[in-house]
Design an enzyme around this catalytic site. Structure first.
Site, mmCIF file in Angstrom:
data_model
loop_
_atom_site.group_PDB
_atom_site.id
_atom_site.type_symbol
_atom_site.label_atom_id
_atom_site.label_comp_id
_atom_site.label_asym_id
_atom_site.label_seq_id
_atom_site.Cartn_x
_atom_site.Cartn_y
_atom_site.Cartn_z
ATOM 1 N N LYS A 1 0.856 -1.187 0.000
ATOM 2 C CA LYS A 1 0.000 0.000 0.000
ATOM 3 C C LYS A 1 0.897 1.245 0.000
ATOM 4 O O LYS A 1 1.873 1.307 0.743
ATOM 5 C CB LYS A 1 -0.893 -0.037 1.248
ATOM 6 C CG LYS A 1 -2.138 0.778 1.122
ATOM 7 C CD LYS A 1 -3.195 0.348 2.118
ATOM 8 C CE LYS A 1 -4.347 1.342 2.097
ATOM 9 N NZ LYS A 1 -5.505 0.905 2.873
ATOM 10 N N GLU B 1 -19.672 -5.549 9.281
ATOM 11 C CA GLU B 1 -20.572 -4.822 10.183
ATOM 12 C C GLU B 1 -21.609 -5.752 10.805
ATOM 13 O O GLU B 1 -21.986 -5.596 11.972
ATOM 14 C CB GLU B 1 -21.264 -3.688 9.423
ATOM 15 C CG GLU B 1 -20.343 -2.531 9.020
ATOM 16 C CD GLU B 1 -19.454 -2.807 7.815
ATOM 17 O OE1 GLU B 1 -19.646 -3.846 7.146
ATOM 18 O OE2 GLU B 1 -18.566 -1.978 7.524
ATOM 19 N N ARG C 1 -25.117 -2.314 6.539
ATOM 20 C CA ARG C 1 -24.705 -3.710 6.346
ATOM 21 C C ARG C 1 -25.075 -4.605 7.516
ATOM 22 O O ARG C 1 -25.043 -5.823 7.406
ATOM 23 C CB ARG C 1 -23.182 -3.788 6.171
ATOM 24 C CG ARG C 1 -22.674 -3.557 4.796
ATOM 25 C CD ARG C 1 -22.935 -4.766 3.908
ATOM 26 N NE ARG C 1 -22.656 -4.431 2.540
ATOM 27 C CZ ARG C 1 -21.448 -4.464 1.997
ATOM 28 N NH1 ARG C 1 -20.410 -4.847 2.711
ATOM 29 N NH2 ARG C 1 -21.277 -4.114 0.748
HETATM 30 N N1 HTL Z 1 -17.242 -0.937 5.458
HETATM 31 C C1 HTL Z 1 -17.759 -1.163 4.234
HETATM 32 C C2 HTL Z 1 -18.900 -2.111 4.069
HETATM 33 N N2 HTL Z 1 -17.272 -0.542 3.159
HETATM 34 C C3 HTL Z 1 -16.241 0.319 3.287
HETATM 35 N N3 HTL Z 1 -15.805 0.918 2.178
HETATM 36 C C4 HTL Z 1 -15.667 0.567 4.541
HETATM 37 C C5 HTL Z 1 -16.212 -0.083 5.608
HETATM 38 C C6 HTL Z 1 -14.555 1.571 4.752
HETATM 39 N N4 HTL Z 1 -13.349 1.277 3.958
HETATM 40 C C7 HTL Z 1 -12.968 1.971 2.827
HETATM 41 S S1 HTL Z 1 -11.542 1.347 2.193
HETATM 42 C C8 HTL Z 1 -11.409 0.189 3.421
HETATM 43 C C9 HTL Z 1 -12.464 0.294 4.323
HETATM 44 C C10 HTL Z 1 -12.604 -0.530 5.542
HETATM 45 C C11 HTL Z 1 -10.246 -0.762 3.463
HETATM 46 C C12 HTL Z 1 -10.289 -1.714 2.341
HETATM 47 O O1 HTL Z 1 -9.194 -2.582 2.418
HETATM 48 P P1 HTL Z 1 -8.727 -3.397 1.146
HETATM 49 O O2 HTL Z 1 -8.125 -2.297 0.169
HETATM 50 O O3 HTL Z 1 -7.675 -4.328 1.558
HETATM 51 O O4 HTL Z 1 -9.915 -3.974 0.481
HETATM 52 P P2 HTL Z 1 -6.801 -1.380 0.413
HETATM 53 O O5 HTL Z 1 -7.269 -0.121 1.076
HETATM 54 O O6 HTL Z 1 -6.290 -1.087 -0.950
HETATM 55 O O7 HTL Z 1 -5.836 -2.149 1.208
HETATM 56 C C13 HTL Z 1 -13.604 3.092 2.210
HETATM 57 O O8 HTL Z 1 -14.666 3.529 2.589
HETATM 58 C C14 HTL Z 1 -12.948 3.780 1.080
#
Ligand code: HTL
Ligand code: MG
Length: 627
Positions: free
Chosen positions: A280, A363, A391
């Site tokens: 990242k 969630e 969710r």
């Molecule tokens: N809960 C839900 C259902 N959707 C989102 N988008 C979140 C919380 C908040 N959220 C993000 S980005 C993210 C979260 C928890 C991390 C995603 O991790 P992943 O990708 O490993 O999938 P990475 O960031 O590239 O490592 C946003 O709201 C933008």
């Protein structure tokens, strides 16, 4: 000249010599840093996906093939390559590009998204359609390791393996959600190695894989699955066990490797997961070394990037309150679904690690873990953003409300949220929570009131939801426990008396109501802080002695405070002219929340306008000077 200048669509990308694609990836990375430095945005995730973006657009045609990005926050490179380069500086700004993918924005965006873990189910639906129509296009879902912790993703995977449709899943594993990723699967992923069967196949040439799978198809799907276990010695692999062929992990920053493996797997029958390992923030030193801070950046100086810091937020006040409450009562727990930073819980997680639970992006699990704790007489606080609690809705009803359990819902980001836009607006929770038996719903006017409400909610028990907006606030520092006000549950506060009308205002709209009625003694203002139960006694009194009531809320008009007031007045057969101000029945895009409040008519101007229409504007302008 940079390659980048010659790219107006992904087709142009295919004119770049294959061996120079990593050089081009460097240009794309620089452009992402430049754009984010000007406008802010999801920097670290987009940087980590640069090589993948290049490889995917090199091999797939996103006008016909479907590339489905989970969450959609890693797509700055995708947007730049798909004709939106000149608009990138508008990203997340009013009227500008969305921060996530949106089908309304581009034919290259396969899904309108923002919440995690939806890509696999959507991809399955598309794949089933493709099979039914006999169409030839490819479907690729890109899902992060964080998004894979969501039940929806795992359940979709289960169904994908069962349906056995042709589908490429790229698992973009950087071992990070917004903060460090959690969960058993996360640990497992880091133990995986490229499987020997794949390495063997690689050696015997590109056609080898097809050679293995094609004849097996003739034996029917059962035999095919069994054979899969035979060919793949890593049969303990959970994806494999679910019927999804697993390949990897490979270096997700090596464009040539990505191309090579994607080319191999893209035409295989059935579902295949290509596990790629990325970093990242890759390629931009500060984002690489601190991807948590630089997950979502505000604008910065690219030569001298420093995190600007933030004033004391509502979330900070919640975190401080949680520490205090958990220190005073060892039955208090805090649960977060992957939002430690955003929910103000960094310090709490250090002070009370034994009663801090990050369940990942799940969630539903957060809510029901809360229910389980409550069933054993613990006192859980489930901290969730308004938009993400959607969710866990069934769990709120089925596991908490029906059972009338002592679960406090600490709901952050209530109201319009700004740059994240339509998918992240926290404007439905009053409606969806108000309907539930045993549930209370409150919104404090400031952080003192919020802390008082949290204390009262824990003391009273039962399902209690307390919501607050995004952003900074007064008082701007932590407050003493003793200074937290005592809250009489279900009561409103008359902040300013009036002769002819009252504005019943909620949360941030209170300041608007006070501003719009300053110096106007005909119109009073009420802090309508409980939407359920509402303060019937005060409402009846105000209705009886005024000609007009106005409700204001940063929430959908269908089902919020205004609805609660209208229902109560109707039930009590109390007639008074009621004007409800709030958000109309339509998705609200990203924008500046204050400007949006004004545009929807519940900002100070809108409230003044209504008062003028009813002949209740301030009559003595001179009074203003003496305020
Ligand atoms: N809960 C839900 C259902 N959707 C989102 N988008 C979140 C919380 C908040 N959220 C993000 S980005 C993210 C979260 C928890 C991390 C995603 O991790 P992943 O990708 O490993 O999938 P990475 O960031 O590239 O490592 C946003 O709201 C933008
Ligand atoms: Mg990740």
């Amino acid at each position: 000249m940079r390659f980048l200048e010659s790219i107006t669509s992904p087709a142009d990308l295919r004119n770049i010599p294959r061996e120079r694609l990593s050089e081009f990836a460097g240009e794309l990375r620089d452009e992402i840093v430049r754009v984010c430095s000007l406008s802010g945005g999801h920097l670290a995730s987009s940087l980590g996906a640069v090589e993948l973006t290049v490889a995917l657009h090199y091999l797939f045609d996103s006008t016909t093939d479907r590339i489905i990005w989970d969450v959609g926050h890693q797509t700055y490179g995708h947007k730049i390559l798909t004709g939106r380069r000149n608009l990138m500086e508008t990203i997340r700004k009013p009227g500008g590009l969305a921060g996530f993918t949106a089908t309304s924005e581009s034919q290259h965006d396969a899904l309108t998204v923002g919440h995690a873990s939806t890509s696999l189910a959507a991809a399955l639906g598309m794949a089933l359609s493709r099979e039914a129509r006999g169409a030839p296009y490819h479907i690729v879902a890109v899902i992060g390791d964080g998004a894979l912790t969501g039940g929806m993703a795992l359940a979709a995977l289960n169904q994908i393996g069962h349906a056995d449709v042709k589908l490429t899943i790229v698992l973009n594993d950087n071992e990070m959600s917004i903060s460090e990723n959690v969960g058993a699967l996360n640990h497992y992923l880091s133990t995986l190695q490229v499987q020997p069967w794949f390495q063997r196949a690689e050696k015997s040439g590109k056609e080898a894989l097809r050679g293995i799978w094609k004849p097996l198809a003739e034996y029917g799907s059962r035999a095919k699955k069994a054979a899969r276990g035979f060919f793949d010695p890593a049969s303990t692999n959970p994806f494999h066990a679910m019927g999804v062929r697993y390949v990897g992990p490979i270096d997700g920053h090596d464009v040539q490797q990505l191309l090579y493996y994607l080319e191999h797997v893209k035409d295989l029958d059935g579902p295949t997961m290509l596990h790629i390992v990325t970093k990242k923030g890759k390629g931009y030193q500060i984002a690489e070394s601190d991807p948590i801070t630089w997950h979502g950046a505000s604008k910065f100086d690219p030569e001298n990037p420093v995190f600007a810091g933030k004033p004391y937020q509502w979330s900070d006040a919640f975190g401080d309150a949680a520490i205090e409450l958990a220190s005073r009562d060892d039955r208090v727990w805090v649960i977060t679904p992957a939002m430690r930073e955003g929910s103000g819980l960094v310090e709490y997680s250090k002070r009370h690690p034994e009663r801090y639970i990050d369940v990942g992006i799940a969630e539903d699990v957060a809510v029901t873990v809360g229910a389980g704790l409550a069933l054993r007489d613990e006192k859980p606080i489930v901290a969730i953003y308004s938009t993400f609690l959607q969710r866990g809705y069934d769990q709120v009803i089925h596991d908490v409300c029906i059972e009338n359990l002592d679960v406090v819902f600490a709901i952050d980001r209530a109201g319009l949220v700004g740059g994240d836009g339509a998918t992240h607006q926290g404007i439905y929770d009053l409606a969806y929570l108000r309907a539930l038996p045993n549930m209370s719903v409150a919104m404090p006017k400031d952080t003192s009131e919020m802390q008082g409400m949290l204390k009262a909610a824990l003391r009273l028990g039962g399902p209690k939801a307390i919501r607050w907006p995004r952003g900074s606030t007064e008082p701007s520092q932590a407050q003493d426990y003793d200074a937290w006000p005592a809250i009489e549950w279900g009561t409103w506060e008359l902040l300013k008396d009036g002769k002819d009308a009252f504005v019943l205002a909620l949360g941030p709209t209170l300041a608007y109501a006070l501003e719009a009625t300053r110096g106007n003694d005909r119109v009073g203002v009420v802090n309508a802080r409980f939407v359920k139960p509402i303060d019937r006694e005060l409402l009846v009194e105000l209705a009886a002695r005024s000609k007009l009531l106005i409700t204001t809320e940063d929430h959908a008009l269908h089902g919020g405070l205004g609805t609660a007031v209208a229902e109560t007045l109707a039930d009590l057969d109390q007639s008074v002219r009621l004007i409800r101000l709030g958000i109309p029945d339509e998705p609200v895009p990203h924008g500046d929340p204050n400007a949006q409040h004004e545009a929807f008519g519940y900002g100070p101007t809108g409230i003044k306008q209504i008062l003028a229409e009813f002949g209740m504007e301030k009559l003595t302008p001179l009074a203003e000077a003496s305020d």
